[in-house]
Motif scaffolding. Structure first.
Motif, PDB file in Angstrom:
ATOM      1  N   MET A 138       0.961  -1.133   0.012  1.00 41.70           N
ATOM      2  CA  MET A 138      -0.051   0.164  -0.019  1.00 41.70           C
ATOM      3  C   MET A 138       1.069   1.275  -0.096  1.00 41.70           C
ATOM      4  SD  MET A 138      -2.539  -0.755   3.118  1.00 41.70           S
ATOM      5  CE  MET A 138      -1.706  -0.072   4.303  1.00 41.70           C
ATOM      6  N   GLN A 152       4.940   8.652  -0.090  1.00 40.33           N
ATOM      7  CA  GLN A 152       6.009   7.222  -0.173  1.00 40.33           C
ATOM      8  C   GLN A 152       6.682   7.308  -1.392  1.00 40.33           C
ATOM      9  OE1 GLN A 152       3.769   4.124   1.496  1.00 40.33           O
ATOM     10  NE2 GLN A 152       5.208   4.157   3.407  1.00 40.33           N
ATOM     11  N   SER A 168      12.521   7.608   8.088  1.00 39.51           N
ATOM     12  CA  SER A 168      12.037   7.021   9.164  1.00 39.51           C
ATOM     13  C   SER A 168      10.432   7.733   9.221  1.00 39.51           C
ATOM     14  CB  SER A 168      12.607   7.419  10.171  1.00 39.51           C
ATOM     15  OG  SER A 168      12.698   8.938  10.655  1.00 39.51           O
ATOM     16  N   MET A 169      10.347   9.135   8.818  1.00 37.64           N
ATOM     17  CA  MET A 169       8.803   9.744   8.781  1.00 37.64           C
ATOM     18  C   MET A 169       7.957   9.002   7.922  1.00 37.64           C
ATOM     19  SD  MET A 169       8.660  12.165  10.679  1.00 37.64           S
ATOM     20  CE  MET A 169       7.265  13.108  10.371  1.00 37.64           C
ATOM     21  N   PHE A 170       8.359   8.289   6.694  1.00 37.48           N
ATOM     22  CA  PHE A 170       7.531   7.703   5.784  1.00 37.48           C
ATOM     23  C   PHE A 170       7.601   6.191   5.951  1.00 37.48           C
ATOM     24  CE2 PHE A 170       6.283  11.143   3.378  1.00 37.48           C
ATOM     25  CZ  PHE A 170       7.356  12.259   3.691  1.00 37.48           C
ATOM     26  N   GLU A 208       7.249  -8.993  26.246  1.00 35.04           N
ATOM     27  CA  GLU A 208       8.576  -8.127  25.353  1.00 35.04           C
ATOM     28  C   GLU A 208       9.841  -8.402  26.187  1.00 35.04           C
ATOM     29  OE1 GLU A 208       8.368  -3.630  25.225  1.00 35.04           O
ATOM     30  OE2 GLU A 208       6.287  -3.970  25.612  1.00 35.04           O
ATOM     31  N   MET A 215       0.101  14.412  10.813  1.00 40.89           N
ATOM     32  CA  MET A 215       1.283  13.843  10.671  1.00 40.89           C
ATOM     33  C   MET A 215       1.036  12.229  11.283  1.00 40.89           C
ATOM     34  SD  MET A 215       3.741  12.948  13.249  1.00 40.89           S
ATOM     35  CE  MET A 215       5.435  12.508  13.215  1.00 40.89           C
ATOM     36  N   PHE A 239      -0.444  10.018   8.849  1.00 43.31           N
ATOM     37  CA  PHE A 239       0.341   9.822   7.829  1.00 43.31           C
ATOM     38  C   PHE A 239       1.382   8.745   8.276  1.00 43.31           C
ATOM     39  CE2 PHE A 239       4.249  10.864   5.428  1.00 43.31           C
ATOM     40  CZ  PHE A 239       4.040  10.420   4.174  1.00 43.31           C
ATOM     41  N   THR A 240       2.046   8.987   9.571  1.00 41.72           N
ATOM     42  CA  THR A 240       2.996   8.122   9.844  1.00 41.72           C
ATOM     43  C   THR A 240       2.397   6.534  10.165  1.00 41.72           C
ATOM     44  OG1 THR A 240       3.919   9.803  11.033  1.00 41.72           O
ATOM     45  CG2 THR A 240       4.428   7.860  12.003  1.00 41.72           C
ATOM     46  N   GLY A 274      -0.249   5.457   9.179  1.00 44.45           N
ATOM     47  CA  GLY A 274      -0.673   5.064   7.989  1.00 44.45           C
ATOM     48  C   GLY A 274       0.206   4.177   7.232  1.00 44.45           C
ATOM     49  N   GLY A 275       1.529   4.867   7.187  1.00 43.69           N
ATOM     50  CA  GLY A 275       2.517   4.385   6.551  1.00 43.69           C
ATOM     51  C   GLY A 275       3.224   2.909   7.075  1.00 43.69           C
ATOM     52  N   GLY A 324       0.911   0.894   8.332  1.00 44.73           N
ATOM     53  CA  GLY A 324       0.009  -0.204   7.945  1.00 44.73           C
ATOM     54  C   GLY A 324      -1.326  -0.029   8.931  1.00 44.73           C
ATOM     55  N   LEU A 382      -2.941   6.490  24.095  1.00 48.91           N
ATOM     56  CA  LEU A 382      -1.600   7.244  24.069  1.00 48.91           C
ATOM     57  C   LEU A 382      -1.778   8.594  24.119  1.00 48.91           C
ATOM     58  CD1 LEU A 382       1.380   6.671  23.577  1.00 48.91           C
ATOM     59  CD2 LEU A 382       1.085   6.985  21.164  1.00 48.91           C
ATOM     60  N   ASN A 419       9.801  11.575  16.656  1.00 47.64           N
ATOM     61  CA  ASN A 419       9.905  11.087  15.119  1.00 47.64           C
ATOM     62  C   ASN A 419       8.985   9.998  15.025  1.00 47.64           C
ATOM     63  OD1 ASN A 419      11.235   8.640  15.582  1.00 47.64           O
ATOM     64  ND2 ASN A 419      13.066   9.731  15.302  1.00 47.64           N
ATOM     65  N   ALA A 420       8.758   9.643  13.693  1.00 45.29           N
ATOM     66  CA  ALA A 420       7.852   8.871  13.157  1.00 45.29           C
ATOM     67  C   ALA A 420       8.159   7.218  13.847  1.00 45.29           C
ATOM     68  CB  ALA A 420       7.935   8.631  11.429  1.00 45.29           C
ATOM     69  N   ASN A 421       9.441   7.097  13.922  1.00 45.73           N
ATOM     70  CA  ASN A 421       9.855   5.569  14.263  1.00 45.73           C
ATOM     71  C   ASN A 421       9.282   5.631  16.132  1.00 45.73           C
ATOM     72  OD1 ASN A 421      10.818   4.212  12.333  1.00 45.73           O
ATOM     73  ND2 ASN A 421      13.076   4.854  12.745  1.00 45.73           N
ATOM     74  N   GLN A 422       9.615   6.482  16.517  1.00 53.01           N
ATOM     75  CA  GLN A 422       9.167   6.396  18.077  1.00 53.01           C
ATOM     76  C   GLN A 422       7.608   6.260  18.297  1.00 53.01           C
ATOM     77  OE1 GLN A 422      11.130  10.276  18.568  1.00 53.01           O
ATOM     78  NE2 GLN A 422      12.208   9.357  20.488  1.00 53.01           N
ATOM     79  N   ILE A 442       5.560   4.924  16.092  1.00 58.76           N
ATOM     80  CA  ILE A 442       5.459   3.438  15.456  1.00 58.76           C
ATOM     81  C   ILE A 442       5.662   2.479  16.470  1.00 58.76           C
ATOM     82  CG2 ILE A 442       5.919   1.929  13.673  1.00 58.76           C
ATOM     83  CD1 ILE A 442       6.253   4.338  12.023  1.00 58.76           C
ATOM     84  N   ASP A 443       6.939   2.795  17.234  1.00 61.12           N
ATOM     85  CA  ASP A 443       7.091   1.895  18.162  1.00 61.12           C
ATOM     86  C   ASP A 443       6.414   1.874  19.371  1.00 61.12           C
ATOM     87  OD1 ASP A 443       9.394   0.949  16.959  1.00 61.12           O
ATOM     88  OD2 ASP A 443      11.001   2.351  18.093  1.00 61.12           O
ATOM     89  N   VAL A 444       5.907   2.829  19.784  1.00 59.88           N
ATOM     90  CA  VAL A 444       5.030   3.011  21.034  1.00 59.88           C
ATOM     91  C   VAL A 444       3.819   2.440  20.692  1.00 59.88           C
ATOM     92  CG1 VAL A 444       3.852   4.448  22.528  1.00 59.88           C
ATOM     93  CG2 VAL A 444       6.147   5.013  21.926  1.00 59.88           C
ATOM     94  N   LYS A 446       3.954  -1.193  20.834  1.00 61.30           N
ATOM     95  CA  LYS A 446       3.904  -1.838  22.114  1.00 61.30           C
ATOM     96  C   LYS A 446       2.540  -1.544  22.873  1.00 61.30           C
ATOM     97  CE  LYS A 446       6.223  -0.480  26.583  1.00 61.30           C
ATOM     98  NZ  LYS A 446       6.679  -1.462  27.113  1.00 61.30           N
TER      99      LYS A 446
END
Lengths: 705, 122
Positions: free
Chosen positions: A1, A6, A52-54, A180, B17, B20-21, B23-24, B26, B81, B109-112, B114-116, B119
């Motif tokens: 998707m 992206q 990372s943003m995308f 975890e 944001m 978007f994050t 969504g990206g 999944g 969250l 940032n996006a990664n953080q 997504i990580d949280v 989790k």
């Protein structure tokens, strides 16, 4: 998707990568250009941030370390070296590959992932690690995720966790947290209930206490991070019990039993249980090693059974053993001369021991050839991709052991031959399909023992050598006469002649002005031989036959006048008497008829200008190298000897035809003949002489000046 | 089937944001402009798997939203969250007491994020 954003990112990243390549190639010639350093850093930074943003985590985490490296370059901590540039170029390619797999929405395959890990490992070795928090990527949590501390020693932790009563009402499940933890290593846990009788009506309140054992190489902070949202309200203790290696399954079981038995078993008790078990273990181990018991089978001990030794020490050892072999030969000689039975017996025992010692010392330097094979996988992958070919590399006999010096010097010739197979051997996929072959070509690299030598063969199922093309090219380059009718074997050997190449066009792969002659030269230097077998249209096999070791060879001792020479036994086919008739034919074409085969020979007496009494009979030692026979006329053949090769020193390193010297049992020195160059010199010498005779009409028999 | 996350924020750009994050990564994301909107949209829906909410919002703020969500039997255990800043420690504690699952401190940032989210959605 993949969404529009992206897609846009991938396009932007591709642009950045292309610019990055240019900057990198530029900076190689201008390593101090801080503007370029800044440009490279910014490109990496943008790729990392945006990916990372995308949601392209793999790209972001991979790029992080390269960005870190260039940050260090900006700060002057790390210098721009060719190594750094090529590593970064490789990383650029890797990011590009990651982008492609992201674009086609497939997970990067294992090969790609491990190639990335390998690159990162090299970057981490090159660049001092940035302390967490110093990076601009945000919280330490983030940094840890990106750079798993793989070198961290594993440790055994006990985690005591009593979650807040309302944990479930906060949408959190304590079991998720335990899972975890479990994902970080080996985990076992015990759950106790709070003594205060839980309110039956409030099933949504949590009264459990978790007692966890976890063996992990993750740092303590990662463990704490698991509890990040509840630690303020929980009872949480994370305590290190021991190094994980100190605990086997039995100890785990005993610890878990102790934790099950009582809810609040103090950590100190657990630690002393481990220590006790460890001590018992140690004692058992000591006893078993003292009495040579079965304890030696323990896996821990196995690793201790091999030790690393600097290779110079091994070289020194082999040298000393070589000296010893020489002295032992003298001892044997002396015993024979004195004909004292007791001395003879001692000499024989010493001989047996030394021969065993020699074999042992040699075997220490043996290294499996697989270490060299490994690097070819990448080579084949990169080059076949560059040429648009599909090639798989199959390796066999990785365990075959060879002297480490031989292996070290074998790398480059092998690279060259594999390149040659990829470039000229294997056809393009479409061509292969046309002639009914599988799209993907196969290059087979195999090694095996064969007597006192090792055979290494590189075979491909490509087009094979085009002997007609070789002939035409050779004629064009003036290497053979247009009217000559060389045999197929002779044509194939031209491939190894200096400056010869049949490539129709120069590709970046093989057409670099270094021909197969370099391969030939290197293999010859190693005392090896090359054989080519060719089946046009089906493929070709090049087989290298190499001696197991370079330090000691089997040699045939021969005598000319009062001089002694050694010819490597591996190349010798037979010895024949030189008929007086043939001797007289002498000058110009020295040829001997051996059972109908005409073989050229070199008279060592003439070649080395040895004067003094000639013997009534001369002998010709017939040698064969790369399928070509040549004889050496000598006064006497003295017999086979184990020869310890001594180098002649720098002064004589360029003497052609002599590869070294050896000291014999009686202390005399014999020169070791390096057959192929000696033949080359002899041929050159003869041609010069013939020319001289033609021009001057001189009939002098004095061949050397 | 991808999990559904509701982002609750009065700032369009933050909503975008987050949408978007995640969504990206999944997830399926729906948006709500404040606590009231969020509660309305949540309704008796059982298709929403998680909330990502700001604390300061008009109409109904983050703490009240958490309380409102937890008051519904259906959403008693849904992960919530919080998006907080360093200066909102008191509010964060109140929201936690009300039943917020976790928090992430801006800027992130996006990664953080997504990580949280991963989790909490385990």
């Amino acid at each position: 998707m993949m969404d529009r954003n992206q897609q846009a990112f991938i396009e932007e990243a591709r642009d950045l990568l292309s610019g990055l390549e240019d900057s990198l190639l530029e900076i190689e010639h201008d390593p101090l250009n801080s503007e370029l350093v800044g440009k490279i850093f910014r490109a990496m930074h943008t790729i990392k941030g945006a990916s990372s943003m995308f949601g392209f985590d793999a790209i972001a985490s991979f790029t992080h370390d390269i960005e870190t490296a260039f940050d260090a370059v900006r700060e002057g901590v790390v210098a721009v070296t060719p190594q750094l540039v090529s590593m970064t170029l490789a990383s650029r390619d890797h990011i590009s590959a990651l982008l492609s797999s992201a674009e086609s929405e497939v997970e990067p395959d294992l090969e790609l992932t491990s190639a990335g890990d390998e690159l990162l490992k090299r970057f981490r070795e090159l660049v001092p690690q940035t302390p967490p928090g110093k990076t601009d990527t945000g919280s330490p949590h983030d940094v840890k995720q990106m750079m798993p501390e793989t070198n961290q020693r594993a440790a055994l932790y006990r985690i005591h966790f009593k979650p807040p009563e309302n944990i479930l009402l906060r949408g959190l499940d304590p079991m998720n947290l335990i899972q975890e933890l479990a994902a970080m290593g080996e985990e076992r846990h015990v759950v106790h209930s709070e003594e205060t009788s839980p309110d039956e009506s409030r099933a949504d309140l949590c009264h459990s206490v978790y007692d966890v054992l976890l063996s992990t190489s993750h740092p303590l902070e990662s463990l704490q991070d698991v509890f990040i949202f509840v630690e303020e309200d929980s009872e949480l203790r994370i305590e290190k019990l021991a190094d994980a290696s100190a605990c086997d399954k039995d100890v785990w079981q005993r610890l878990i039993e102790a934790m099950q038995a009582s809810k609040g078993v103090p950590t100190s008790v657990l630690i002393s249980m481990i220590k006790e078990a460890h001590q018992i273990h140690q004692r058992v181990r000591n006893e078993s090693s003292t009495y040579g018991g079965a304890g030696g089978q323990h896996p821990d001990l196995k690793s201790a059974q091999s030790i690393k030794v600097p290779s110079e020490r091994l070289d020194k050892l082999v040298n000393l053993v070589g000296e010893l072999v020489t002295v032992q030969a003298r001892l044997t000689q002396a015993a024979v001369n004195l004909s004292d039975p007791s001395l003879t017996q001692i000499a024989e025992e010493v001989e047996a021991l030394i021969s065993e010692l020699r074999d042992n010392a040699m075997s220490i330097r043996m290294v499996p050839i697989g270490t060299t094979f490994g690097r070819f996988k990448r080579l084949v992958r990169d080059l076949s991709a560059e040429l648009g070919k599909e090639i798989q590399l199959v390796t066999e006999g990785e365990d075959t052991e060879l002297d480490k010096t031989v292996i070290e010097r074998l790398g480059d010739p092998l690279v060259h031959m594999i390149r040659n197979s990829i470039d000229h051997g294997i056809e393009l996929p479409a061509q292969r399909e046309q002639v009914g072959k599988a799209r993907a070509g196969t290059i087979r690299l195999s090694a095996s023992h064969s007597g006192t030598s090792v055979k290494i063969s590189i075979s491909d199922d490509g087009a094979g050598f085009d002997t007609e093309a070789i002939r035409l090219k050779a004629v064009m380059q003036g290497m053979i006469d247009p009217d000559a009718t060389p045999t197929e074997q002779e044509l194939l050997s031209i491939v190894f002649a200096p400056g010869f190449s049949t490539a129709k066009e120069v590709t970046s792969v093989s057409g670099r002005g270094v021909g197969m002659d370099v391969v030939h030269r290197s293999i010859e230097e190693l005392g090896g031989q090359i054989e080519v077998s060719n089946s046009p249209g089906k493929g070709a096999t090049i087989t290298l036959k190499l001696p197991l070791t370079l330090a000691i060879i089997e040699g045939l001792l021969v005598k000319v006048g009062s001089e002694l020479f050694v010819l490597p036994l591996a190349s010798i086919k037979e010895c024949v008497e030189l008929p007086a008739l043939e001797q007289r034919r002498g000058k110009g074409g020295q040829l001997i008829n051996v059972r109908g085969e005409i073989i050229p020979y070199v008279r060592l007496r003439d070649f080395f200008g040895i004067t003094g009494e000639t013997s009534t009979y001369e002998y010709v030692v017939i040698t064969e190298i790369d399928g070509r026979r040549c004889g050496f006329a000598v006064d006497a053949v003295l017999g086979e000897h184990q020869i310890v090769i001594k180098s002649l020193g720098l002064m004589y390193k360029d003497v052609e035809g002599i590869s070294g010297a050896t000291v014999l049992g009686d202390g005399t020195v014999a020169l070791i003949i390096d057959i192929p160059p000696l033949i080359a010199v002899a041929v050159r010498e003869r041609e010069r002489l013939v020319r001289f005779e033609t021009i001057a009409g001189d009939d002098s028999r004095n061949k050397r000046n | 089937m991808s999990k559904v996350i509701m982002t609750v924020d009065d700032s369009t750009s933050i909503r975008q944001m987050v949408a978007f994050t995640l969504g990206g990564a999944g997830y399926q994301v729906i948006e709500a402009v404040d606590g009231k909107d969020a509660l309305d949209k949540l309704g008796d829906s059982s298709t929403i798997d998680m909330l990502v909410t700001d604390l300061n919002m008009p109409n109904l703020d983050g703490i009240e939203l958490v309380k409102g969500v937890r008051a519904q039997q259906r959403h008693k255990f849904i992960p919530i969250l919080l998006l907080t800043t360093e200066s909102q420690e008191t509010k964060k504690q109140q929201a936690k007491a009300a039943g917020a699952s976790g928090w992430i401190v801006k800027p992130f940032n996006a990664n953080q994020l997504i990580d949280v989210v991963r989790k909490l959605l385990k």
